[in-house]
Write a protein that holds these residues in place. Structure first.
Motif, PDB file in Angstrom:
ATOM      1  N   PHE A  45      -7.529 -11.179   3.815  1.00 43.88           N
ATOM      2  CA  PHE A  45      -6.653 -11.001   2.654  1.00 43.88           C
ATOM      3  C   PHE A  45      -5.176 -10.923   3.022  1.00 43.88           C
ATOM      4  O   PHE A  45      -4.343 -10.652   2.171  1.00 43.88           O
ATOM      5  CB  PHE A  45      -7.053  -9.739   1.872  1.00 43.88           C
ATOM      6  N   GLY A  46      -4.854 -11.131   4.293  1.00 37.54           N
ATOM      7  CA  GLY A  46      -3.454 -11.072   4.706  1.00 37.54           C
ATOM      8  C   GLY A  46      -2.897  -9.661   4.771  1.00 37.54           C
ATOM      9  O   GLY A  46      -1.688  -9.466   4.723  1.00 37.54           O
ATOM     10  N   VAL A  47      -3.794  -8.678   4.855  1.00 35.86           N
ATOM     11  CA  VAL A  47      -3.381  -7.279   5.003  1.00 35.86           C
ATOM     12  C   VAL A  47      -3.876  -6.821   6.373  1.00 35.86           C
ATOM     13  O   VAL A  47      -5.071  -6.902   6.663  1.00 35.86           O
ATOM     14  CB  VAL A  47      -3.991  -6.383   3.897  1.00 35.86           C
ATOM     15  N   ASN A  48      -2.946  -6.402   7.220  1.00 39.09           N
ATOM     16  CA  ASN A  48      -3.332  -5.897   8.536  1.00 39.09           C
ATOM     17  C   ASN A  48      -3.922  -4.500   8.413  1.00 39.09           C
ATOM     18  O   ASN A  48      -3.816  -3.863   7.369  1.00 39.09           O
ATOM     19  CB  ASN A  48      -2.127  -5.883   9.474  1.00 39.09           C
ATOM     20  N   LEU A  49      -4.494  -4.033   9.488  1.00 38.87           N
ATOM     21  CA  LEU A  49      -5.095  -2.709   9.539  1.00 38.87           C
ATOM     22  C   LEU A  49      -4.107  -1.658   9.031  1.00 38.87           C
ATOM     23  O   LEU A  49      -2.984  -1.568   9.514  1.00 38.87           O
ATOM     24  CB  LEU A  49      -5.491  -2.403  10.987  1.00 38.87           C
ATOM     25  N   LEU A  50      -4.522  -0.908   8.014  1.00 41.55           N
ATOM     26  CA  LEU A  50      -3.648   0.100   7.400  1.00 41.55           C
ATOM     27  C   LEU A  50      -3.772   1.413   8.163  1.00 41.55           C
ATOM     28  O   LEU A  50      -4.769   2.107   8.044  1.00 41.55           O
ATOM     29  CB  LEU A  50      -4.023   0.291   5.928  1.00 41.55           C
ATOM     30  N   LYS A  54       3.100   4.524   5.509  1.00 37.35           N
ATOM     31  CA  LYS A  54       4.151   3.504   5.640  1.00 37.35           C
ATOM     32  C   LYS A  54       3.593   2.098   5.539  1.00 37.35           C
ATOM     33  O   LYS A  54       4.168   1.240   4.881  1.00 37.35           O
ATOM     34  CB  LYS A  54       4.881   3.653   6.984  1.00 37.35           C
ATOM     35  N   THR A  55       2.464   1.847   6.199  1.00 34.37           N
ATOM     36  CA  THR A  55       1.899   0.494   6.148  1.00 34.37           C
ATOM     37  C   THR A  55       1.404   0.178   4.741  1.00 34.37           C
ATOM     38  O   THR A  55       1.567  -0.945   4.264  1.00 34.37           O
ATOM     39  CB  THR A  55       0.767   0.304   7.184  1.00 34.37           C
ATOM     40  N   ASN A 140     -10.035  -0.064   5.291  1.00 38.66           N
ATOM     41  CA  ASN A 140      -8.750  -0.045   5.985  1.00 38.66           C
ATOM     42  C   ASN A 140      -7.925  -1.304   5.769  1.00 38.66           C
ATOM     43  O   ASN A 140      -6.831  -1.429   6.336  1.00 38.66           O
ATOM     44  CB  ASN A 140      -8.940   0.144   7.501  1.00 38.66           C
ATOM     45  N   TYR A 141      -8.434  -2.244   4.982  1.00 36.80           N
ATOM     46  CA  TYR A 141      -7.723  -3.492   4.695  1.00 36.80           C
ATOM     47  C   TYR A 141      -7.468  -3.697   3.206  1.00 36.80           C
ATOM     48  O   TYR A 141      -7.017  -4.757   2.797  1.00 36.80           O
ATOM     49  CB  TYR A 141      -8.514  -4.689   5.238  1.00 36.80           C
TER      50      TYR A 141
END
Length: 197
Positions: A45-50, A54-55, A140-141
Motif C-alpha cells: 500500500f506504499g506505507v512503510n512500517l509504522l 511521527k510516522t 503496522n502498515y
C-alpha cells in the motif's frame, strides 16, 4: 532539593525517550506460513512500517492513511486503547463495503476492535496481552483491522447466526481476492488484512 528534582526530570525524560522495542529483534521474528500472505499484502500500500506517532502523522499528511469513522452503516468502532483509527484508503473502503453488505443481510452491525498499530502501540499492548505479536503485524502498515465475533449491536454475547453471516461476508471478499482473514480464538476476533487489488 532542586538538584534532585533536576536529576529526576532528566532521568524521566531519558527513560521516556527509550523505545520499548528493539527494531532489529522485531524484524528477526519469522512470521508463520499462515501469516506471510497477510504481511506481503500489507506491504503493497506504499506505507512503510509504522514505528511511532511521527510516522503515522507523516502518512496522514500525505493522505496515505485516512480516518476511520466511529460509526457507519454495518459497523461501530470500539474505543481504541492500543491502535489508531486510520487505515490505507482501500482498506477503509473495503471495511465500509463489507460492513454495508453485512448490514444489508442482517440489519445489524459488527464491532471493529483494532485498526492501525505502530510498533510502539504493539509494544504497549504486549505488556497487557501476551498473545500480541512480537514480530511485524499487518496492523503496522495501516492495512488491517479486527472484527469481534462476540459483539454485535453492542451486545457482548455469542450470536452464532450473526457470526455465520459475518463469516459469509469474509469468505466472499476472500474469494474475490480482496482480503485475507484469520479467526483468532484467544482474542475472539477476525483479523482482516486488505489486499491492494
Amino acid at each position: 532539593m532542586r538538584f534532585l528534582l533536576l536529576i529526576f526530570l532528566l532521568s524521566f525524560s531519558f527513560f521516556k525517550s527509550q523505545k520499548c522495542y528493539d527494531l532489529s529483534a522485531v524484524l528477526k521474528v519469522e512470521p508463520t506460513e499462515l501469516y506471510k500472505p497477510h504481511l506481503l499484502a500489507a506491504q503493497n500500500f506504499g506505507v512503510n512500517l509504522l514505528e511511532n506517532t511521527k510516522t503515522v502523522d507523516r502518512y496522514i499528511a500525505k493522505a496515505k492513511l485516512v480516518k476511520v469513522k466511529v460509526k457507519s452503516r454495518g459497523y461501530r468502532l470500539q474505543t481504541l486503547e492500543y491502535s489508531r483509527p486510520y487505515l490505507a484508503k482501500k482498506a477503509r473502503t473495503t471495511l465500509e463495503k463489507m460492513a454495508n453488505r453485512f448490514a444489508t443481510e442482517t440489519k445489524s452491525f459488527f464491532v471493529v476492535s483494532s485498526v492501525t498499530r505502530t510498533l510502539e502501540d504493539q509494544c504497549r499492548l504486549r505488556k497487557v496481552n501476551t498473545n500480541a505479536s512480537l514480530g511485524i503485524s499487518s496492523h503496522n502498515y495501516g492495512a488491517a483491522f479486527d472484527i469481534s465475533y462476540v459483539r454485535f449491536d453492542h451486545q457482548l454475547k455469542i450470536n452464532t447466526k450473526l457470526e455465520k453471516e459475518l463469516e459469509k461476508v469474509l469468505e466472499e471478499y476472500k474469494n474475490l481476492g480482496k482480503i485475507f482473514y484469520i479467526k483468532e480464538k484467544q482474542q475472539s476476533c477476525y483479523h482482516v488484512t486488505v489486499r491492494n487489488f
